[in-house]
Every structure is written in structure tokens, then in C-alpha cells.
Design a protein around this motif. Sequence first.
Motif, PDB file in Angstrom:
ATOM      1  N   ILE A  13       0.833  -1.206   0.000  1.00  0.00           N
ATOM      2  CA  ILE A  13       0.000   0.000   0.000  1.00  0.00           C
ATOM      3  C   ILE A  13       0.867   1.255   0.000  1.00  0.00           C
ATOM      4  N   LEU A  14       0.610   2.124  -0.978  1.00  0.00           N
ATOM      5  CA  LEU A  14       1.271   3.417  -1.061  1.00  0.00           C
ATOM      6  C   LEU A  14       0.448   4.519  -0.399  1.00  0.00           C
ATOM      7  N   PHE A  15      -0.872   4.381  -0.515  1.00  0.00           N
ATOM      8  CA  PHE A  15      -1.769   5.420   0.008  1.00  0.00           C
ATOM      9  C   PHE A  15      -3.130   4.809   0.317  1.00  0.00           C
ATOM     10  N   MET A  16      -3.698   5.217   1.431  1.00  0.00           N
ATOM     11  CA  MET A  16      -5.071   4.816   1.776  1.00  0.00           C
ATOM     12  C   MET A  16      -5.701   5.981   2.529  1.00  0.00           C
ATOM     13  N   ASN A  17      -6.820   6.510   2.010  1.00  0.00           N
ATOM     14  CA  ASN A  17      -7.427   7.675   2.667  1.00  0.00           C
ATOM     15  C   ASN A  17      -8.298   7.268   3.855  1.00  0.00           C
ATOM     16  N   GLU A  18      -8.782   8.284   4.571  1.00  0.00           N
ATOM     17  CA  GLU A  18      -9.557   8.055   5.795  1.00  0.00           C
ATOM     18  C   GLU A  18     -10.824   7.255   5.518  1.00  0.00           C
ATOM     19  N   ARG A  19     -11.481   7.551   4.403  1.00  0.00           N
ATOM     20  CA  ARG A  19     -12.726   6.843   4.073  1.00  0.00           C
ATOM     21  C   ARG A  19     -12.482   5.367   3.864  1.00  0.00           C
ATOM     22  N   ALA A  20     -11.386   5.013   3.199  1.00  0.00           N
ATOM     23  CA  ALA A  20     -11.062   3.600   2.975  1.00  0.00           C
ATOM     24  C   ALA A  20     -10.809   2.899   4.305  1.00  0.00           C
ATOM     25  N   ARG A  21     -10.104   3.582   5.224  1.00  0.00           N
ATOM     26  CA  ARG A  21      -9.860   2.979   6.542  1.00  0.00           C
ATOM     27  C   ARG A  21     -11.169   2.755   7.284  1.00  0.00           C
ATOM     28  N   THR A  22     -12.123   3.700   7.128  1.00  0.00           N
ATOM     29  CA  THR A  22     -13.429   3.548   7.778  1.00  0.00           C
ATOM     30  C   THR A  22     -14.196   2.367   7.202  1.00  0.00           C
ATOM     31  N   ILE A  23     -14.190   2.239   5.887  1.00  0.00           N
ATOM     32  CA  ILE A  23     -14.915   1.144   5.222  1.00  0.00           C
ATOM     33  C   ILE A  23     -14.457  -0.212   5.744  1.00  0.00           C
ATOM     34  N   PHE A  24     -13.125  -0.353   5.968  1.00  0.00           N
ATOM     35  CA  PHE A  24     -12.596  -1.656   6.381  1.00  0.00           C
ATOM     36  C   PHE A  24     -12.370  -1.742   7.888  1.00  0.00           C
ATOM     37  N   GLY A  25     -12.858  -0.741   8.633  1.00  0.00           N
ATOM     38  CA  GLY A  25     -12.791  -0.786  10.095  1.00  0.00           C
ATOM     39  C   GLY A  25     -11.378  -0.784  10.639  1.00  0.00           C
ATOM     40  N   LEU A  26     -10.486  -0.013  10.023  1.00  0.00           N
ATOM     41  CA  LEU A  26      -9.082  -0.011  10.433  1.00  0.00           C
ATOM     42  C   LEU A  26      -8.780   1.032  11.508  1.00  0.00           C
ATOM     43  N   GLY A  27      -9.733   1.903  11.787  1.00  0.00           N
ATOM     44  CA  GLY A  27      -9.503   2.933  12.790  1.00  0.00           C
ATOM     45  C   GLY A  27      -8.386   3.868  12.361  1.00  0.00           C
ATOM     46  N   ALA A  28      -7.492   4.170  13.302  1.00  0.00           N
ATOM     47  CA  ALA A  28      -6.393   5.099  13.004  1.00  0.00           C
ATOM     48  C   ALA A  28      -5.166   4.376  12.452  1.00  0.00           C
ATOM     49  N   ALA A  29      -5.261   3.047  12.331  1.00  0.00           N
ATOM     50  CA  ALA A  29      -4.103   2.264  11.871  1.00  0.00           C
ATOM     51  C   ALA A  29      -3.683   2.689  10.466  1.00  0.00           C
ATOM     52  N   ARG A  30      -2.384   2.833  10.276  1.00  0.00           N
ATOM     53  CA  ARG A  30      -1.851   3.200   8.975  1.00  0.00           C
ATOM     54  C   ARG A  30      -1.438   1.926   8.240  1.00  0.00           C
ATOM     55  N   GLY A  31      -1.764   1.882   6.950  1.00  0.00           N
ATOM     56  CA  GLY A  31      -1.428   0.686   6.175  1.00  0.00           C
ATOM     57  C   GLY A  31      -0.324   0.892   5.174  1.00  0.00           C
ATOM     58  N   GLU A  32       0.165   2.128   5.065  1.00  0.00           N
ATOM     59  CA  GLU A  32       1.191   2.433   4.062  1.00  0.00           C
ATOM     60  C   GLU A  32       2.434   1.569   4.236  1.00  0.00           C
ATOM     61  N   LYS A  34       2.801  -1.495   3.807  1.00  0.00           N
ATOM     62  CA  LYS A  34       2.532  -2.876   4.208  1.00  0.00           C
ATOM     63  C   LYS A  34       1.849  -3.611   3.066  1.00  0.00           C
ATOM     64  N   PRO A  35       2.010  -4.958   2.969  1.00  0.00           N
ATOM     65  CA  PRO A  35       1.312  -5.728   1.924  1.00  0.00           C
ATOM     66  C   PRO A  35      -0.202  -5.570   2.074  1.00  0.00           C
ATOM     67  N   PHE A  36      -0.897  -5.446   0.958  1.00  0.00           N
ATOM     68  CA  PHE A  36      -2.344  -5.207   0.983  1.00  0.00           C
ATOM     69  C   PHE A  36      -3.071  -6.264   1.811  1.00  0.00           C
ATOM     70  N   LEU A  37      -2.767  -7.549   1.568  1.00  0.00           N
ATOM     71  CA  LEU A  37      -3.502  -8.622   2.262  1.00  0.00           C
ATOM     72  C   LEU A  37      -3.196  -8.685   3.751  1.00  0.00           C
ATOM     73  N   GLU A  38      -2.109  -8.054   4.161  1.00  0.00           N
ATOM     74  CA  GLU A  38      -1.805  -7.994   5.591  1.00  0.00           C
ATOM     75  C   GLU A  38      -2.710  -6.982   6.288  1.00  0.00           C
ATOM     76  N   VAL A  39      -3.072  -5.932   5.546  1.00  0.00           N
ATOM     77  CA  VAL A  39      -3.898  -4.860   6.114  1.00  0.00           C
ATOM     78  C   VAL A  39      -5.382  -5.130   5.894  1.00  0.00           C
ATOM     79  N   ILE A  40      -5.728  -5.532   4.667  1.00  0.00           N
ATOM     80  CA  ILE A  40      -7.141  -5.792   4.309  1.00  0.00           C
ATOM     81  C   ILE A  40      -7.227  -7.227   3.788  1.00  0.00           C
ATOM     82  N   ARG A  41      -7.789  -8.096   4.574  1.00  0.00           N
ATOM     83  CA  ARG A  41      -7.827  -9.525   4.213  1.00  0.00           C
ATOM     84  C   ARG A  41      -9.056  -9.816   3.339  1.00  0.00           C
ATOM     85  N   ASN A  42      -8.946  -9.378   2.102  1.00  0.00           N
ATOM     86  CA  ASN A  42     -10.046  -9.594   1.152  1.00  0.00           C
ATOM     87  C   ASN A  42      -9.446 -10.016  -0.189  1.00  0.00           C
TER      88      ASN A  42
END
Length: 336
Positions: A13-32, A34-42
Motif C-alpha cells: 500500500i502506497l496510500f489509503m485515505n480516511e474513508r477507505a480505513r473507515t470502510i474496512f474498520g481499520l480505525g487510526a491504523a496506517r497501512g502504508e 505494508k502488503p495489501f492482504l496484511e492490512v485488508i484480508r479480502n
Amino acid sequence: IEGVIAVDARDAILFMNERARTIFGLGAARGERKPFLEVIRNVDLHAIFHESRAAGEGTVSRHELRLASPVERRLQVNAVPLRLAADELGVVMVLHDVTELRRLEQVRTEFVANVSHELRTPLTAVHGYLETLLAGALEERENARRFLEIVFRHTERLGRLLDDLTDLSNIELGRVSLKLAPTRLDEVAESVLAIIRPKAESGRVTLGSQLPSDLPPVPADRDRLAQIFINLVDNAVKYTPEGGRVTVSARPVAGGRVEVTVADTGIGIPPADLPRITERFYRVDRARSRELGGTGLGLAIVKHLVLAHGGELWIESEPGRGTTVRFTLPSSGPTA
């Protein structure tokens, strides 16, 4: 605001905005980084990255996905390749939450299907009886009159259905302008009971009231308030067998409000049906409701009119014991 996610050629992940974090219930966690599947298991979403790269630059990959968690959603996904370097192709994904849109589309589909069904039933009967009359039954005076009476009842039902549909549509669209004025609940309720009493007596149902004359007035549209009472009392009488009782009562409650209760000793409503009982066209027993002349819109109209008056509505019921409908309205102050 749409969710936006950008990944590099290795799906980090290079960039993920606040709305995307809300959609996936990530809270304040930053995903930049990190591998996509590690942050969003879909895995379905992950597969779109590969599809987008394979489609080539300038091509938009479009999908609609269902998310089961953290909250069930329908997502419209658009993905395009992103050239990061001469030998590196990332992907930008835009996520649009269409959950509410799909729900409204489903409501519309069900509404059209219900209206079609409700119109078709009496129209089929009218067509059948008129066809029989034209085929020769018109000459049989006794049968002809009976058939015409049946046709008349069905056309009356169609008229009620169209009136209720128009009412409900206007209320929901905010086209009904309430003419609020201090109104005595006891007077409105007693006038409605006088209208429905002959029907109750013919069905051997006792109609009673407990309406103190010193109730504070309520700011209400008298005609619309009468419509609320008519729908509730008429329903109660319809579904109360011989020997039963329907009682209308009212009392002041906390918060400067008045609570009105319409209680019956009727057949009751199963617990599974209670949450949907105020939906348009929802019926516990469709056949019986039609037989009794119901349109399936009465309680939906009541709910919207009560809310329009600044009130609240509750329905409690027990099969075989009866139903109690309560609604509150703000009061205007002490009785003059």
C-alpha cells in the motif's frame, strides 16, 4: 467521499485515505508500505489489482463486491493501472459505498411488485365477473345483482388502495402540510369511535374508551389525527373476534406529552412479524387482510403521520391475546 487505495507493483500500500480505513474498520491504523492482504484480508479485492494490471494502462476495471465485515456493505470498485516507473505498474482503486442505493433499489422493486399484485387481484375478479355477466348472466336477475355487488366492492377496494397510496406518497415526500392547532384528543377519538361503533356492533365487538376530559390539548392537524385513530381502531375491530373488546385510552406522560393507547383482545401478531408490521404492504395474513378490505398501507400511514406530529409509535402484541398500539404526541399545555 469515496475510499481510495493505491498499491505498488508488489501490492504494497502506497496510500489509503480516511474513508477507505473507515470502510474496512481499520480505525487510526496506517497501512502504508505494508502488503495489501496484511492490512485488508479480502482476496476478491486483491484479485482486482492483478486484473487491472493485466488489462493495461488506460483501462478501468469495474466490479461490485459484497463485504461481510466489519459491517455488511455493497462496494462499487473502479481500478486503473498507475505507472510508477518505466518498469513498475501500480494500481489505484476507488471504492464507492452503494449499500444504501442497492437497498433503495430493492425497496422500489418490492414496492412495484406489491402494487402490481394488489391491483391485479381486484382487477382479475372484476374482469371475471364482468365476463360472466356479458356471457349471459346479465339476464339472470338474481345472479346479475350479486355479481355487480361483488364488482362494486372490488372497485371500492381499488379506490381505497389508490387513496392510501397517494396519501402515503405525499406524506413521505413532505407534500402534506399539517394545519396544527390546539386539539382535544378526547373529542377526536370519540368522533372516530362513533363512526366505527356500528361496524364493531355488527361483529359483536365491544368498543370502549377511557378518555379523561381534562387531558391537555395537543398541537395537531385534526383531520390527520382522526385518520390515525380511524386506521388504528378500524384495524383493531377487524382483527378482534366476536366477544372481544377494543379500548381507546389516553393519559399525560412525562416530558409534556400525551400517550394514546388502542388495545384489543384480538388474534395478535407473531413476534417475527412485529418489526415489519408498519412496512408498506406487509401483512401477517394476506388472504384475511384482503377479505376484510385492508390495503396493507394503514399502519405505514399511521407511523408517518405520528412522526410528522413529533410523536413516537410502539406496537406490542401476543398471538391469541391481542395487540396494543401506543403513540405519543407533544401537548400544548393545560386544558383551557
